[in-house]
Design a protein around this motif. Structure first.
Motif, mmCIF file in Angstrom:
data_model
loop_
_atom_site.group_PDB
_atom_site.id
_atom_site.type_symbol
_atom_site.label_atom_id
_atom_site.label_comp_id
_atom_site.label_asym_id
_atom_site.label_seq_id
_atom_site.Cartn_x
_atom_site.Cartn_y
_atom_site.Cartn_z
ATOM 1 N N ALA A 112 -6.142 10.171 -34.031
ATOM 2 C CA ALA A 112 -5.779 11.163 -35.040
ATOM 3 C C ALA A 112 -5.958 10.615 -36.450
ATOM 4 C CB ALA A 112 -4.314 11.575 -34.828
ATOM 5 N N PRO A 113 -6.080 11.523 -37.430
ATOM 6 C CA PRO A 113 -6.182 11.085 -38.826
ATOM 7 C C PRO A 113 -5.033 10.143 -39.192
ATOM 8 C CG PRO A 113 -6.578 13.441 -38.664
ATOM 9 C CD PRO A 113 -6.101 12.979 -37.307
ATOM 10 N N GLY A 114 -5.364 9.087 -39.914
ATOM 11 C CA GLY A 114 -4.359 8.134 -40.356
ATOM 12 C C GLY A 114 -4.072 7.035 -39.360
ATOM 13 N N GLY A 115 -4.819 6.983 -38.270
ATOM 14 C CA GLY A 115 -4.578 5.960 -37.253
ATOM 15 C C GLY A 115 -5.860 5.633 -36.521
ATOM 16 N N ILE A 116 -5.786 5.616 -35.203
ATOM 17 C CA ILE A 116 -6.957 5.342 -34.383
ATOM 18 C C ILE A 116 -7.924 6.520 -34.506
ATOM 19 C CG2 ILE A 116 -7.761 4.949 -32.012
ATOM 20 C CD1 ILE A 116 -4.846 3.910 -31.468
ATOM 21 N N HIS A 117 -9.216 6.229 -34.612
ATOM 22 C CA HIS A 117 -10.226 7.279 -34.728
ATOM 23 C C HIS A 117 -11.569 6.733 -34.235
ATOM 24 C CE1 HIS A 117 -10.291 4.975 -38.488
ATOM 25 N NE2 HIS A 117 -11.582 5.237 -38.530
ATOM 26 N N VAL A 118 -12.508 7.637 -34.000
ATOM 27 C CA VAL A 118 -13.882 7.244 -33.706
ATOM 28 C C VAL A 118 -14.649 7.365 -35.013
ATOM 29 C CG1 VAL A 118 -15.999 7.804 -32.453
ATOM 30 C CG2 VAL A 118 -13.785 7.942 -31.290
ATOM 31 N N MET A 119 -15.171 6.257 -35.486
ATOM 32 C CA MET A 119 -15.919 6.226 -36.740
ATOM 33 C C MET A 119 -17.397 6.454 -36.441
ATOM 34 S SD MET A 119 -15.055 5.580 -39.857
ATOM 35 C CE MET A 119 -15.905 5.512 -41.385
ATOM 36 N N LEU A 120 -17.972 7.459 -37.091
ATOM 37 C CA LEU A 120 -19.403 7.743 -36.987
ATOM 38 C C LEU A 120 -20.081 7.112 -38.191
ATOM 39 C CD1 LEU A 120 -19.192 11.525 -36.003
ATOM 40 C CD2 LEU A 120 -19.413 9.538 -34.478
ATOM 41 N N ILE A 121 -20.985 6.187 -37.950
ATOM 42 C CA ILE A 121 -21.638 5.431 -39.016
ATOM 43 C C ILE A 121 -23.123 5.762 -39.003
ATOM 44 C CG2 ILE A 121 -22.136 3.110 -39.891
ATOM 45 C CD1 ILE A 121 -19.536 2.247 -38.328
ATOM 46 N N GLY A 122 -23.643 6.092 -40.168
ATOM 47 C CA GLY A 122 -25.062 6.440 -40.270
ATOM 48 C C GLY A 122 -25.343 7.830 -39.727
ATOM 49 N N LEU A 123 -24.559 8.806 -40.185
ATOM 50 C CA LEU A 123 -24.801 10.190 -39.753
ATOM 51 C C LEU A 123 -26.237 10.591 -40.076
ATOM 52 C CD1 LEU A 123 -21.493 11.944 -40.862
ATOM 53 C CD2 LEU A 123 -22.321 11.686 -38.520
ATOM 54 N N LYS A 124 -26.872 11.269 -39.150
ATOM 55 C CA LYS A 124 -28.260 11.697 -39.344
ATOM 56 C C LYS A 124 -28.347 12.976 -40.164
ATOM 57 C CE LYS A 124 -29.547 9.181 -35.273
ATOM 58 N NZ LYS A 124 -29.922 9.202 -33.879
ATOM 59 N N ALA A 125 -27.243 13.714 -40.238
ATOM 60 C CA ALA A 125 -27.128 14.927 -41.062
ATOM 61 C C ALA A 125 -25.636 15.155 -41.296
ATOM 62 C CB ALA A 125 -27.738 16.128 -40.341
ATOM 63 N N PRO A 126 -25.298 15.833 -42.384
ATOM 64 C CA PRO A 126 -23.874 16.117 -42.611
ATOM 65 C C PRO A 126 -23.285 16.961 -41.479
ATOM 66 C CG PRO A 126 -25.174 16.593 -44.578
ATOM 67 C CD PRO A 126 -26.145 16.341 -43.456
ATOM 68 N N LEU A 127 -22.019 16.756 -41.206
ATOM 69 C CA LEU A 127 -21.299 17.589 -40.236
ATOM 70 C C LEU A 127 -20.787 18.799 -40.996
ATOM 71 C CD1 LEU A 127 -19.223 14.823 -38.379
ATOM 72 C CD2 LEU A 127 -21.486 15.755 -37.777
ATOM 73 N N LYS A 128 -21.163 19.986 -40.552
ATOM 74 C CA LYS A 128 -20.802 21.220 -41.254
ATOM 75 C C LYS A 128 -19.776 22.011 -40.448
ATOM 76 C CE LYS A 128 -25.316 21.831 -43.498
ATOM 77 N NZ LYS A 128 -25.119 20.823 -44.430
ATOM 78 N N SER A 129 -18.816 22.585 -41.158
ATOM 79 C CA SER A 129 -17.775 23.389 -40.534
ATOM 80 C C SER A 129 -18.407 24.470 -39.657
ATOM 81 C CB SER A 129 -16.893 24.024 -41.612
ATOM 82 O OG SER A 129 -15.809 24.672 -41.033
ATOM 83 N N GLY A 130 -17.889 24.621 -38.447
ATOM 84 C CA GLY A 130 -18.412 25.604 -37.514
ATOM 85 C C GLY A 130 -19.415 25.030 -36.522
ATOM 86 N N ASP A 131 -19.945 23.842 -36.818
ATOM 87 C CA ASP A 131 -20.883 23.197 -35.904
ATOM 88 C C ASP A 131 -20.128 22.514 -34.775
ATOM 89 O OD1 ASP A 131 -22.975 23.959 -37.529
ATOM 90 O OD2 ASP A 131 -23.341 21.951 -38.353
ATOM 91 N N LYS A 132 -20.851 22.142 -33.740
ATOM 92 C CA LYS A 132 -20.312 21.266 -32.707
ATOM 93 C C LYS A 132 -21.439 20.357 -32.249
ATOM 94 C CE LYS A 132 -20.776 24.397 -28.781
ATOM 95 N NZ LYS A 132 -20.107 25.008 -27.652
ATOM 96 N N PHE A 133 -21.057 19.201 -31.690
ATOM 97 C CA PHE A 133 -22.064 18.253 -31.225
ATOM 98 C C PHE A 133 -21.536 17.519 -29.985
ATOM 99 C CE2 PHE A 133 -19.577 16.023 -34.450
ATOM 100 C CZ PHE A 133 -19.297 14.797 -33.862
#
Length: 180
Positions: A112-133
């Motif tokens: 969760a925010p503020g603690g443990i998270h999965v960090m995505l490094i070197g995004l190939k494109a911005p993550l846009k609201s409404g998208d899923k991957f």
């Protein structure tokens, strides 16, 4: 003002309460869940981004009698996906990569925010609201499972929670005040 460890403890308790109330079994527009062995994975999501990094959050519940661990995360949306922890050292935020994320038997772990998270490094494109991957979670005992990560703002998360729970969102729960 409460200390950060106390805040995180309250956050964890509030997430456990939400799970007991069934908020994570809400309609697909808000919550989505996956199963890998004895593990339940609830609502993988990420905030929209503008830069080269992002973060993914979800809740893991180990309903089994043996411990498990998240060993690695894989996705094609970034060059690397790493399991990180975030701590505060005075006023300095420190992140460090974890070799694995332990998931004790019978326990719930909030990524969760503020603690443990999965960090995505070197995004190939911005993550846009409404998208899923797609993202693959690889566990020590439960094997691997592919999940869909929904890109949402915290406001969209709260709105979905309110719709799913009949008006009471996470921000209304004890310990969730100011969840942004």
């Amino acid at each position: 003002m409460q200390s950060l460890p106390a805040h995180f403890a309250r956050l964890g308790r509030a997430l456990a309460v939400l799970m007991c109330l069934g908020v994570f079994a809400a309609p697909a527009a808000f919550a989505h869940a996956y199963k890998a062995g004895a593990l339940d994975i609830h609502h993988p999501w990420a905030r929209p981004t503008t830069g080269q990094t992002g973060a993914v959050y979800f809740v893991l519940k180990n309903g089994g009698t043996t411990d498990d661990a998240l060993l690695r995360v894989e996705t094609d949306v970034a060059d690397k996906a790493q399991i990180h922890t975030m701590t505060m050292d005075g006023t300095v935020m420190r992140m460090r990569e974890l070799d694995k994320l332990d998931i004790p038997a019978g326990k719930t772990v909030a990524v969760a925010p503020g603690g443990i998270h999965v960090m995505l490094i070197g995004l190939k494109a911005p993550l846009k609201s409404g998208d899923k991957f797609p993202m693959k979670l690889v566990f020590e005992k439960a094997g691997s499972v592919e999940v869909s990560v929904y890109v949402q703002t915290p406001e969209e998360m709260r709105k979905g929670e309110e719709n799913a729970s009949g008006g009471a969102g996470m921000s209304d729960m004890p310990g969730m005040e100011g969840m942004h």
